[in-house]
Enzyme design. Structure first.
Site: not given
Ligand code: CP
Ligand code: NVA
Length: 315
Positions: A103, A130, A133, A222, A262, A290
């Site tokens: 990430r 993502h 997701q 989101d 999400c 997930r």
């Molecule tokens: N939706 C999602 O990716 O959640 P987290 O940021 O908690 O991993």
């Molecule tokens: N768009 C958000 C998604 C979190 C799961 C971010 O990148 O923070």
């Protein structure tokens, strides 16, 4: 065969459909209490430059349930590109583990890990996408509507990482993605061109949420300010006024429309508490999926029986 899972741009409709099928198959087997050992003796490194609840835990659970192990490492500790170059991290990790999930802030970090390492790399969220997701989302939509094709999925908010992967997943699944957003937060011309050139389909962008959700099967939201964009929070709060999923907007969609997010959700910003808790909200089904979706990704990338599990899931 699947080598990495970094962007849905690199995935064919057939592979996407196989991933959905394998995810469903593994979910059914889990419900039957069948234990899996396909990743026995294998380890994945989970590298996080940003916080997480779902992505970290669902990968850890998925690996454990496939008989493997995971090692969580924080970005600050590794210092990719700061303490040492990404290409060195990729080469060292490739000597220790059989897969890497990252990430990251910059999408290029995840592509560099794949370029310089020798093990499969999974994007666990970057500034661009993502995909994990989006796979879980389409699995959830399939469970609720019995199909992923021919639906209208309306994303209300920012053309961000989650929305971009969702748009690509919808195109792969043969369903329509409509983005309802303020004009300055729409997809770039480059994004639109990439949707069109790769698949000959266009994502519809509208600026009136009520018009966008007419006929919608899914209303998706989101956060307005993604991780890494905190400095823009005040400006975004102003710009996204009116782009909230609430009971009034839900009433404009189909009577069977589902509410998706999400998570994490900022209640009373992009979505109301009533919408998260709505009888047609499926946000916790998404969160659960997930685990199942990522099991399919891990199995296809890291197990030796990928073809056999696809055949079993198809039969
Ligand atoms: N939706 C999602 O990716 O959640 P987290 O940021 O908690 O991993
Ligand atoms: N768009 C958000 C998604 C979190 C799961 C971010 O990148 O923070």
């Amino acid at each position: 065969m699947l080598k990495h899972f970094i962007s849905l741009d690199d995935i064919s409709s057939e592979t996407f459909s196989d991933l959905l099928m394998v995810a469903s198959y593994l979910k059914r087997r889990r419900a039957q209490g069948i234990t899996e050992h396909a990743l026995s003796g294998k380890t994945i490194a989970l590298l996080f430059e940003k916080p997480s609840l779902r992505t970290r835990l669902s990968f850890e659970v998925a690996m454990a349930e496939l008989g493997g192990r995971s090692l969580y490492i924080r970005g600050e500790e590794v210092g990719m590109g700061v303490r040492e170059p990404v290409r060195d991290v990729a080469r060292v990790l490739s000597r220790y583990v059989q897969g890497i999930m990252a990430r990251v802030f910059q999408h290029q970090t995840v592509t560099d890990l794949a370029r310089h390492g020798t093990v499969p790399v999974i994007n666990g969220l970057s500034d661009e996408g993502h995909p994990c997701q989006a796979l879980a989302d389409l699995l959830t939509i399939q469970e609720h509507f019995g199909t992923v094709a021919g639906l209208r999925v309306v994303f209300v908010g920012d053309a961000n990482n989650v929305c971009r992967s969702l748009a690509r997943a919808c195109i792969l699944a043969g369903t329509q993605l409509v983005l309802a957003c303020p004009k300055q937060y729409a997809f770039s011309a480059k994004d639109i061109a990439s949707f069109t050139s790769a698949w000959g389909t266009q994502v519809l962008q509208l600026h009136d949420p009520a018009a966008a959700v007419a006929g919608a099967h899914v209303l998706y939201s989101d956060v307005w300010t993604s991780m890494g964009q905190e400095a823009e929070r005040e400006e975004r709060l102003r710009a996204f006024q009116g782009y909230q999923i609430n009971e009034a907007l839900i009433a404009q969609a189909r009577p069977d429309a589902r509410i998706m997010h999400c998570l994490p959700a900022h209640r009373d910003e992009e979505i109301t508490d009533g919408a998260v808790e709505h009888p047609r909200s499926i946000v916790f089904d998404q969160a659960e999926n997930r685990v199942h979706a990522q099991k399919a990704v891990l199995r296809l990338l890291m197990a030796t029986d990928a073809q056999a599990v696809i055949a079993a899931a198809r039969s």
